[in-house]
Design an enzyme around this catalytic site. Structure first.
Site, PDB file in Angstrom:
ATOM      1  N   ASP A  15       0.852  -1.195   0.000  1.00 17.63           N
ATOM      2  CA  ASP A  15       0.000   0.000   0.000  1.00 17.63           C
ATOM      3  C   ASP A  15       0.882   1.236   0.000  1.00 17.63           C
ATOM      4  O   ASP A  15       1.801   1.338   0.817  1.00 17.63           O
ATOM      5  CB  ASP A  15      -0.840   0.057   1.286  1.00 17.63           C
ATOM      6  CG  ASP A  15      -2.066  -0.837   1.218  1.00 17.63           C
ATOM      7  OD1 ASP A  15      -2.262  -1.512   0.197  1.00 17.63           O
ATOM      8  OD2 ASP A  15      -2.830  -0.839   2.208  1.00 17.63           O
TER       9      ASP A  15
ATOM     10  N   GLY B 195      -5.061  -2.810   8.824  1.00 11.01           N
ATOM     11  CA  GLY B 195      -4.769  -1.644   9.643  1.00 11.01           C
ATOM     12  C   GLY B 195      -4.567  -1.943  11.115  1.00 11.01           C
ATOM     13  O   GLY B 195      -4.615  -1.043  11.942  1.00 11.01           O
TER      14      GLY B 195
ATOM     15  N   LYS C 282      -7.997   0.663  -5.299  1.00 12.65           N
ATOM     16  CA  LYS C 282      -9.169   0.085  -4.644  1.00 12.65           C
ATOM     17  C   LYS C 282     -10.447   0.791  -5.057  1.00 12.65           C
ATOM     18  O   LYS C 282     -10.489   2.031  -5.146  1.00 12.65           O
ATOM     19  CB  LYS C 282      -9.035   0.219  -3.119  1.00 12.65           C
ATOM     20  CG  LYS C 282      -8.001  -0.706  -2.493  1.00 12.65           C
ATOM     21  CD  LYS C 282      -8.017  -0.527  -0.979  1.00 12.65           C
ATOM     22  CE  LYS C 282      -6.817  -1.159  -0.300  1.00 12.65           C
ATOM     23  NZ  LYS C 282      -6.882  -2.619  -0.255  1.00 12.65           N
TER      24      LYS C 282
END
Lengths: 201, 305
Positions: free
Chosen positions: B35, B164, B92
């Site tokens: 990411d 996360g 995304k």
């Protein structure tokens, strides 16, 4: 004795190449380190991402041993593997290192991005009839090749989107490469051609 | 490129086929997808040997901390990242948000992640992914969910984990569940597969295919909570084809070192000496949250149906 053929296993569709080679009766060794290169009769450099493969080959001290080896045993590269075996590349990172050996200039992602990836039937005289169903994924192209290089396959001008002939498979001595991925089809003829190269080397 | 030429597909080749979509994921195998939220991070990822980057506005840890609705990234930001790196770029779209997906496809992104990390746009339907030329990856927590996504056209699956958090336990649970459900199917007799399909809530034909081959018909990565080289290597040993690392890298003390270390550990996943070498001197890992401490409605893995 069946020859031991390595598949460079830094990254990419290693398993598919290993499967094709095993089907053809070769012994397969996955190679991640320089020590594992010793004693191989041939080496396949799989499809994958050439930038990544090159960076990781440098980090893992594989580039130099591979350069030495390319003069000794047959090697076959598909897609990213074609880039790894090219003497020069365009549209890559300026610091991208290759194994080299094929006197060609390879253009990365020559057909566009993933949405432009495609399938097409190709005539490949070296493996005979029928046409080979070739899968191109973010594929490179052989932009130019020296006279020492034998062209095994090309998309003819009247069938290419650019209107000019596009070279997609080459051989020079013990080295061969394809822009496309025979390993993700069930047609073993390209691998058979390579295994025969290894056996007769 | 000339559209007229493209029309004659049989002559000039066919794009957007299942084989080129699934094949693209095959080329990512053994790799780490990271990411990134800007060009600088994308370059760090590429230099470390990442196989692809996921361009997004906020990493999952920040989405979690800041709350609010999380959406598709700004096209300008995606463009910049596409220009900055030569490895594939993913982006995304919200679950069910087919227009976000259309926009992302038009930007020339190489893979779309229909992701539970963003706020869902449709609580009943996922995107009909067959309508797209670009391939999709989708999350799954179990085999039934994976097969439903494949039935909708997903060309790659990633187990969800809990994004996360830096807590790898859910990623472990999901990859174990998927793998063990596949093994169960392989051991069943043919006449048991009808009920198996019913129980998995998955299409019968796909269930039969998995039972016969002993594998998903597409590449399987893991994601969600992977924060250390050992985490990544464990996912590979559990049978993942590769890993997604989200917040774990750029929320850590030394992103450059950690990115390199996670790539090396993924490559040498079966070699503890190499994993140990990669793990030395990494500085602080992301702080992390225990999944058990997150109230159920805030768990991202439970999004998707």
């Amino acid at each position: 004795m069946s020859p031991v053929i390595g598949v460079l296993a830094i990254q990419g569709d290693v398993r598919e190449h290993a499967h094709c080679l095993t089907e053809l009766g070769a012994q397969v060794r996955l190679v991640k380190t320089a020590e594992q290169l010793v004693g191989l009769a041939g080496l396949v450099i799989p499809g994958g991402e050439s930038t990544t493969m090159s960076i990781l080959a440098v980090k893992n001290q594989l580039i130099e041993p591979l350069r030495e080896l390319r003069a000794q045993i047959p090697m076959y590269g598909s897609c990213a593997g074609l880039i790894m075996l090219a003497n020069t590349i365009t549209d890559g990172r300026s610091d991208q290192q290759t194994i080299g050996g094929l006197d060609i200039c390879a253009k990365r992602n020559a057909f566009g991005r993933q949405v432009d990836s495609f399938e097409i039937d190709l005539k490949i005289p070296a493996i005979g009839e029928p046409d080979f169903h070739a899968i191109f994924i973010r594929a490179p192209l052989v932009e130019s090749a020296s006279d020492a290089v034998e062209v095994l396959a090309a998309i003819p001008g009247e069938r290419s989107l650019t209107g000019s002939e596009q070279i997609v498979a080459v051989r020079q001595g013990n080295l061969m490469a394809t822009s496309f991925h025979p390993e993700i089809t069930s047609d073993l003829r390209i691998h058979k051609y390579f295994v025969e190269m290894v056996r007769s080397a | 490129m000339a559209n007229e030429a493209k029309k004659d597909a049989a002559k000039t080749g066919v794009t957007g086929t299942t084989r080129v979509k699934r094949g693209m994921a095959d080329m990512l195998k053994g790799g780490v997808i990271m990411d990134v939220v800007n060009v600088e991070q994308a370059k760090i990822a590429e230099d470390s040997g990442a196989i692809a980057v996921m361009a997004l506005e906020r990493v999952p840890a920040d989405i979690r901390a800041q709350g609010g609705v999380a959406r598709m990234s700004d096209p300008d930001m995606i463009d910049e990242i596409i220009k900055a790196v030569s490895i594939p770029v993913m982006a995304k779209a919200r679950i069910g948000h087919f227009v976000e997906a259309q926009v992302i496809q038009s930007l020339g992104v190489d893979y779309i992640d229909e992701s539970e990390v963003l706020t869902p746009a449709d609580y009943f339907h996922h995107i009909d992914k067959w309508q797209f030329t670009v391939p999709f990856v989708c999350g799954a927590t179990n085999l039934g969910e994976a097969l439903r996504r494949i039935n909708e056209g997903a060309a790659m699956i990633r187990s969800k984990g809990e994004a996360g958090t830096g807590d790898v336990s859910n990623a472990t649970m999901h990859i174990r569940t998927i793998k063990s459900e596949i093994r169960k199917l392989s051991s069943m007799s043919k006449d048991e597969l009808y009920v198996a399909a019913k129980e998995l809530q998955a299409p019968y034909d796909l269930v039969c295919e998995v039972a016969e081959t002993g594998a998903l018909p597409v590449v399987l990565f893991t994601a969600g909570g992977i924060a250390t080289p050992a985490d990544a290597a464990m996912m590979m040993q559990l049978g993942a084809d590769g890993v997604f690392v989200g917040s774990g890298i750029f929320k850590s003390g030394d992103p450059v070192k950690r990115a390199n270390a996670i790539v090396q550990a993924t490559l040498h996943f079966d070699n503890p000496d190499e994993i140990a070498k990669a793990t030395r001197g990494l500085g602080e890992a992301m702080v992390g949250i225990n999944v058990a401490d997150i109230p159920a409605p805030h768990r991202l893995a439970e999004r998707g149906w």
